[in-house]
Design an enzyme around this catalytic site. Structure first.
Site, PDB file in Angstrom:
ATOM      1  N   ASP A 183      -7.534  -2.423  13.662  1.00  0.00           N
ATOM      2  CA  ASP A 183      -8.919  -2.760  13.308  1.00  0.00           C
ATOM      3  C   ASP A 183      -9.009  -4.074  12.531  1.00  0.00           C
ATOM      4  O   ASP A 183     -10.034  -4.380  11.940  1.00  0.00           O
ATOM      5  CB  ASP A 183      -9.575  -1.605  12.529  1.00  0.00           C
ATOM      6  CG  ASP A 183      -8.916  -1.367  11.168  1.00  0.00           C
ATOM      7  OD1 ASP A 183      -7.951  -2.093  10.827  1.00  0.00           O
ATOM      8  OD2 ASP A 183      -9.365  -0.460  10.448  1.00  0.00           O
ATOM      9  N   HIS A 234      -7.174  -4.941   9.904  1.00  0.00           N
ATOM     10  CA  HIS A 234      -6.903  -4.864   8.453  1.00  0.00           C
ATOM     11  C   HIS A 234      -5.607  -5.572   8.075  1.00  0.00           C
ATOM     12  O   HIS A 234      -4.685  -5.696   8.876  1.00  0.00           O
ATOM     13  CB  HIS A 234      -6.900  -3.408   7.963  1.00  0.00           C
ATOM     14  CG  HIS A 234      -5.767  -2.561   8.447  1.00  0.00           C
ATOM     15  ND1 HIS A 234      -5.878  -1.198   8.627  1.00  0.00           N
ATOM     16  CD2 HIS A 234      -4.475  -2.845   8.780  1.00  0.00           C
ATOM     17  CE1 HIS A 234      -4.726  -0.699   9.029  1.00  0.00           C
ATOM     18  NE2 HIS A 234      -3.856  -1.678   9.139  1.00  0.00           N
ATOM     19  N   ASP A 289       0.803  -1.218   0.000  1.00  0.00           N
ATOM     20  CA  ASP A 289       0.000   0.000   0.000  1.00  0.00           C
ATOM     21  C   ASP A 289       0.838   1.271   0.000  1.00  0.00           C
ATOM     22  O   ASP A 289       2.045   1.237   0.214  1.00  0.00           O
ATOM     23  CB  ASP A 289      -0.962  -0.011   1.207  1.00  0.00           C
ATOM     24  CG  ASP A 289      -0.313  -0.581   2.472  1.00  0.00           C
ATOM     25  OD1 ASP A 289       0.924  -0.538   2.569  1.00  0.00           O
ATOM     26  OD2 ASP A 289      -1.033  -1.084   3.349  1.00  0.00           O
ATOM     27  N   GLU A 299      -9.728  -2.096   5.092  1.00  0.00           N
ATOM     28  CA  GLU A 299     -10.458  -1.735   6.299  1.00  0.00           C
ATOM     29  C   GLU A 299     -11.738  -2.571   6.399  1.00  0.00           C
ATOM     30  O   GLU A 299     -12.147  -3.210   5.423  1.00  0.00           O
ATOM     31  CB  GLU A 299     -10.794  -0.240   6.237  1.00  0.00           C
ATOM     32  CG  GLU A 299      -9.563   0.669   6.100  1.00  0.00           C
ATOM     33  CD  GLU A 299      -8.685   0.710   7.340  1.00  0.00           C
ATOM     34  OE1 GLU A 299      -8.462  -0.340   7.982  1.00  0.00           O
ATOM     35  OE2 GLU A 299      -8.194   1.807   7.682  1.00  0.00           O
TER      36      GLU A 299
END
Ligand code: F6R
Length: 264
Positions: free
Chosen positions: A136, A138, A67, A143
């Site tokens: 979270d 990910h 990313d 997400e």
């Protein structure tokens, strides 16, 4: 999926580096999927040390990062390109032309993402994908509610991710981009081998959900349960909430594939 517990964070990071080194020695033109973040810094430190001391050769290796933030140019110290140059690429003999990250400053972000997928395909796919897990749940910046078949695309970051990464930005929350380009869950699952590293007590609850909970797009790391060759390397602190801890320890102590990695 295999979960391997190591006593310390250092041992967990070293094991991941040794697993990557083994694959790279077996296939010098390895296509390596890379992650950034605090967890990976030690792994890259060990790989750089192996290059220096043992001549671990990266000259033919090709890399694809998971990313990149939207809007940050490579020269920005907060960009993942900058991170990779600093922690790995400048410390080993990799050809920079063989290193790839999505370009978060591309004028047409959708075209950039499609091109990224094409480049991965043209290289024959990712051999080994390195992953961390976010607060979270990910993987990459997939997400909650990211489709489990998603491909490289633009994603908005959750408040949990912004909180997690803002301390790494000089201007804190205000300076942090709210969007990123990320390989999709489907892109990640296409890699031949997956190596996830999860360390620290603050990851214990989300790790338990990811590996022992139901497969759900609310915790995209749980999709790794679908992968036929996924190893999750963790330290004791992160392993605290795993119900199967004693079984996972037994695997590392007894299975022949781990023999060369056990302390003598
Ligand atoms: C980074 C990435 C993220 C991180 C995750 C954990 O390229 O894809 O999924 O791996 O956010 O980050 P740290 O290691 O900083 O806790």
């Amino acid at each position: 999926m295999e979960v391997i517990i190591q006593s310390t964070t250092e041992q967990a990071a070293l094991l991941v580096a040794r697993l990557i080194a083994k694959r790279l020695r077996a296939k010098p033109a390895l296509v390596l999927g890379l992650a950034t973040g605090r967890t990976m810094e030690q792994v890259y430190g060990y790989l750089a040390e192996m290059h220096r001391r043992e001549k671990l050769d990266f000259s033919l290796c090709r890399t694809f990062n998971l990313d990149e933030y939207v809007g940050l140019p490579a020269r920005d110290p907060h960009s993942y390109r900058y991170y990779m140059d600093r922690h790995l690429f400048s410390r080993v003999n990799i050809d920079r032309r063989n290193t790839h990250l999505p370009n978060g400053t591309a004028r047409d972000l959708a075209a950039e993402c499609a091109h990224y997928e094409e480049m991965i395909r043209d290289c024959g796919g990712v051999d080994v994908q390195l992953l961390g897990i976010g607060a979270d749940g990910h993987i990459g910046f997939n997400e909650p509610l990211s489709a489990l078949r998603s491909r490289t695309r633009e994603k908005a970051l959750t408040p949990a991710t912004v909180r997690q990464n803002a301390p790494l930005f000089r201007g804190g929350v205000k300076a942090m981009p709210r969007r990123a380009l990320t390989m999709g869950v489907g892109t990640i699952l296409d890699a031949s081998h997956v190596l996830a590293l999860v360390t620290g007590a603050e990851k214990a609850a989300i790790l338990a959900k990811a590996v022992e909970g139901p497969i759900t797009s609310m915790v995209t790391a749980s999709a790794l349960q679908l992968h036929p060759d996924c190893k999750v390397i963790v330290d004791e602190a992160a392993a605290k909430r795993l119900r199967g801890r004693s079984y996972y320890r037994w695997i590392f102590q007894n299975e022949p594939e781990w023999q060369e990695f056990r302390p003598r």
